[in-house]
Design an enzyme around this catalytic site. Structure first.
Site, PDB file in Angstrom:
ATOM      1  N   HIS A 266       0.822  -1.214   0.000  1.00  0.00           N
ATOM      2  CA  HIS A 266       0.000   0.000   0.000  1.00  0.00           C
ATOM      3  C   HIS A 266       0.859   1.268   0.000  1.00  0.00           C
ATOM      4  O   HIS A 266       0.522   2.247   0.664  1.00  0.00           O
ATOM      5  CB  HIS A 266      -0.943   0.006   1.209  1.00  0.00           C
ATOM      6  CG  HIS A 266      -2.023  -1.023   1.132  1.00  0.00           C
ATOM      7  ND1 HIS A 266      -3.215  -0.799   0.472  1.00  0.00           N
ATOM      8  CD2 HIS A 266      -2.085  -2.291   1.626  1.00  0.00           C
ATOM      9  CE1 HIS A 266      -3.981  -1.896   0.579  1.00  0.00           C
ATOM     10  NE2 HIS A 266      -3.316  -2.809   1.256  1.00  0.00           N
ATOM     11  N   ASP A 319      -0.659  -5.072   5.951  1.00  0.00           N
ATOM     12  CA  ASP A 319      -1.639  -5.973   5.355  1.00  0.00           C
ATOM     13  C   ASP A 319      -1.446  -6.097   3.845  1.00  0.00           C
ATOM     14  O   ASP A 319      -0.814  -5.262   3.209  1.00  0.00           O
ATOM     15  CB  ASP A 319      -3.057  -5.467   5.641  1.00  0.00           C
ATOM     16  CG  ASP A 319      -3.298  -4.090   5.017  1.00  0.00           C
ATOM     17  OD1 ASP A 319      -2.443  -3.210   5.218  1.00  0.00           O
ATOM     18  OD2 ASP A 319      -4.327  -3.904   4.332  1.00  0.00           O
ATOM     19  N   GLU A 320      -2.031  -7.146   3.291  1.00  0.00           N
ATOM     20  CA  GLU A 320      -2.140  -7.361   1.842  1.00  0.00           C
ATOM     21  C   GLU A 320      -0.820  -7.125   1.109  1.00  0.00           C
ATOM     22  O   GLU A 320      -0.739  -6.364   0.145  1.00  0.00           O
ATOM     23  CB  GLU A 320      -3.248  -6.459   1.262  1.00  0.00           C
ATOM     24  CG  GLU A 320      -4.627  -6.763   1.833  1.00  0.00           C
ATOM     25  CD  GLU A 320      -5.708  -5.885   1.242  1.00  0.00           C
ATOM     26  OE1 GLU A 320      -6.807  -6.388   0.969  1.00  0.00           O
ATOM     27  OE2 GLU A 320      -5.466  -4.663   1.064  1.00  0.00           O
ATOM     28  N   VAL A 321       0.222  -7.794   1.558  1.00  0.00           N
ATOM     29  CA  VAL A 321       1.549  -7.610   0.975  1.00  0.00           C
ATOM     30  C   VAL A 321       1.808  -8.726  -0.045  1.00  0.00           C
ATOM     31  O   VAL A 321       1.928  -9.900   0.315  1.00  0.00           O
ATOM     32  CB  VAL A 321       2.640  -7.612   2.072  1.00  0.00           C
ATOM     33  CG1 VAL A 321       4.012  -7.428   1.429  1.00  0.00           C
ATOM     34  CG2 VAL A 321       2.368  -6.519   3.098  1.00  0.00           C
TER      35      VAL A 321
END
Length: 526
Positions: A266, A319-321
């Site tokens: 992100h 998160d969401e890596v």
């Protein structure tokens, strides 16, 4: 006045007939303990603030400002007459007497927010009494008192209902949060302040500011001034002075600001100003784990944050890596081999190193739950795990001795427009957590207003009143909560109308997400 008994959960309280009527007990969130009568008094022309019996001096002016907002709120911009010549002095309230125990006005996590609010059945002169350990508890007492006040269009005076009353109150959770996202769509400073005002009305106390993300980097970072080259436009930015203004505005209303940088994923927008933060021009996120400059920038950001964001915690995301970029970029892949790390281990290395940087600046850390799911035993013991994916994660987190914030997306994500206020109200942070020592590790919960599909045109009606439904879950003792949301519909509808009267664009209850009124009618019936 006719009264009946009404059961909220397991606690018996009095409610006036007509749950949305102006003479009902329309308090939101419901306090811990309430007893009341049915008299009405009127604010006198000289209704003021006094400190008889208290050594507190309000040197910071926080209480004085809160009292001024109270008067503005209850008058609702109507012109009050305050011509008391037609009233016996026995029905006039002369003022609010406040007794605060602590001189310390510093706002931090876990500050005492309790208060006691009362008016006796008789007395001359007549006063409202507000007792609190801290000024922040007193601010909550002012919010509750404001909901007992009503501008009467016949007398042109402010009425105070339910007298005599005694309200004893304290929050269930210390962390009661609302996330706003200014990276997907920019939000103006006045709009953020409106959100903060509504949070104060609802007794929420943490504004989680998701400031930057892949799409934009709107915040000035003096240590690395090219970072905000990643803003959507030169007009959609925040200076550090702007951020300080938001923090101060929130603090004076009893609200902490939790700042977030979401790393290592992100973060594509970071490379607009500093391209070397990207693994390559063709593969731009997550941030380059092999580049020491990456961690120097994180250190610089957190150093600048510390001068403005005074809350105990900072949110580091995590998160969401998607780590595939590291293996497909030659120089990063070479670094991985030299350090004997695979992609997953490099992800852990990055998160833990960012944590250590935050700790060096005196912060405790909040990370999204993926960090716990992947390497929970390696996280700093000063980590708070922010649950958003799985409903059973909070139970696992506290079982490992770490603290947790609950934001499960199926119930507490405001961008999910199909999630109703009833779902928000019934979402219980302590589900399947039965041991008291583990329950204490759930420091609270947070509703999340992700910004992909909201901007200044629809932010408020997407947040409210659903966020207020969660606010009662986080404030009110469990045993006082309704087991059926139908039993609180009238109170929440009344609070939604109160928000509208105070300039907050809260949507009707009748529908999921944000909806418009479908026909003419009273606010209290929508």
């Amino acid at each position: 006045m006719k009264v009946r008994f009404f059961c909220l959960g397991f606690t018996l309280v009095w409610l006036a007939v007509g749950c949305a009527g102006i003479h009902g007990l329309n308090l939101w969130p419901m306090p811990k303990s309430v007893s009341h009568g049915g008299q009405t008094l009127y604010m006198s022309k000289d209704f003021g603030l006094r400190y008889e019996g208290s050594n507190y001096t309000d040197a910071s002016g926080i209480l004085k400002d809160g009292f001024a907002r109270l008067l503005d709120g209850v008058e609702a911009d109507h012109v009050a007459d305050y011509n008391s010549t037609h009233f016996d002095h026995s029905v006039l309230l002369q003022g609010l007497n406040v007794i605060i125990s602590s001189f310390n006005d510093q706002l931090q996590f876990g500050v005492d927010e309790s208060y006691k609010l009362s008016i006796a059945a008789t007395g001359n002169p007549r006063y409202v009494y507000l007792e609190a350990q801290t000024v922040y508890g007193a601010l909550h007492g002012l919010q509750t008192f404001s909901q007992l006040c009503h501008f009467d269009f016949t007398t042109r005076m402010v009425e105070v209902h339910q007298i005599p009353f005694t309200i004893i109150d304290t929050p269930r959770f210390s962390y009661r949060g609302l996330l706003i996202d200014t990276a997907r769509h920019y939000q103006s400073l006045p709009m953020i302040k409106n959100v903060i005002d509504a949070m104060a009305y609802s007794k929420l106390n943490v504004l989680h500011w998701h400031i930057v993300d892949s799409q934009s980097f709107p915040l000035e970072i003096p240590s690395y001034p090219k970072l905000w080259n990643g803003a959507f436009s030169p007009s959609e930015r925040y200076t550090m002075a702007d951020a300080a203004e938001i923090v101060q505005y929130a603090q004076r209303r009893g609200i902490n600001v939790l700042a977030e940088i979401d790393v290592p994923g992100h973060a594509l927008s970071w490379g607009t100003g500093y391209p070397s933060l990207w693994p390559s021009r063709d593969c731009q996120q997550p941030l380059d784990v092999s580049n020491e400059f990456t961690f120097k920038v994180i250190d610089g950001i957190l150093s600048d944050f510390r001068k403005v964001f005074e809350f105990r915690f900072v949110h580091l995301g995590g998160d969401e890596v998607n780590t595939s970029c590291w293996s497909t970029t030659a120089h990063v892949n070479k670094w991985l081999r030299e350090h004997h790390l695979n992609e997953s281990e490099a992800y852990q290395y990055f998160v833990l190193r960012a944590q250590n940087i935050a700790l060096s600046h005196g912060y405790e850390i909040v990370n999204w739950e993926e960090t716990f799911n992947n390497f929970g035993s390696k996280l700093s013991p000063k980590t708070v795990v922010h649950n958003w994916l799985g409903r059973g994660v909070a139970q696992q987190v506290v079982g490992k001795g770490l603290r947790c914030i609950v934001s499960n997306q199926d119930k507490w994500y405001l961008d999910h427009l199909d999630t109703t206020w009833q779902d928000f109200y019934m979402n219980e942070p302590l589900t399947n957590i039965t041991y008291p020592t583990q329950q204490k590790l759930v420091i609270g919960g947070e509703v999340c207003m992700w910004g992909e599909h909201v901007d200044g045109s629809d932010l408020e009606q997407t947040i409210w009143p659903r966020a207020a439904a969660a606010a009662e879950r986080l404030w009110t003792p469990y045993e006082n909560l309704a087991t059926d949301p139908k039993k609180v519909t009238g109170r929440l509808a009344h609070f939604r109308c109160l928000l509208n009267q105070r300039g907050i664009a809260a949507a009707p209850l009748a529908g999921p997400g944000r909806v418009a009124p479908d026909e003419p009618g009273s606010c209290y019936k929508q």
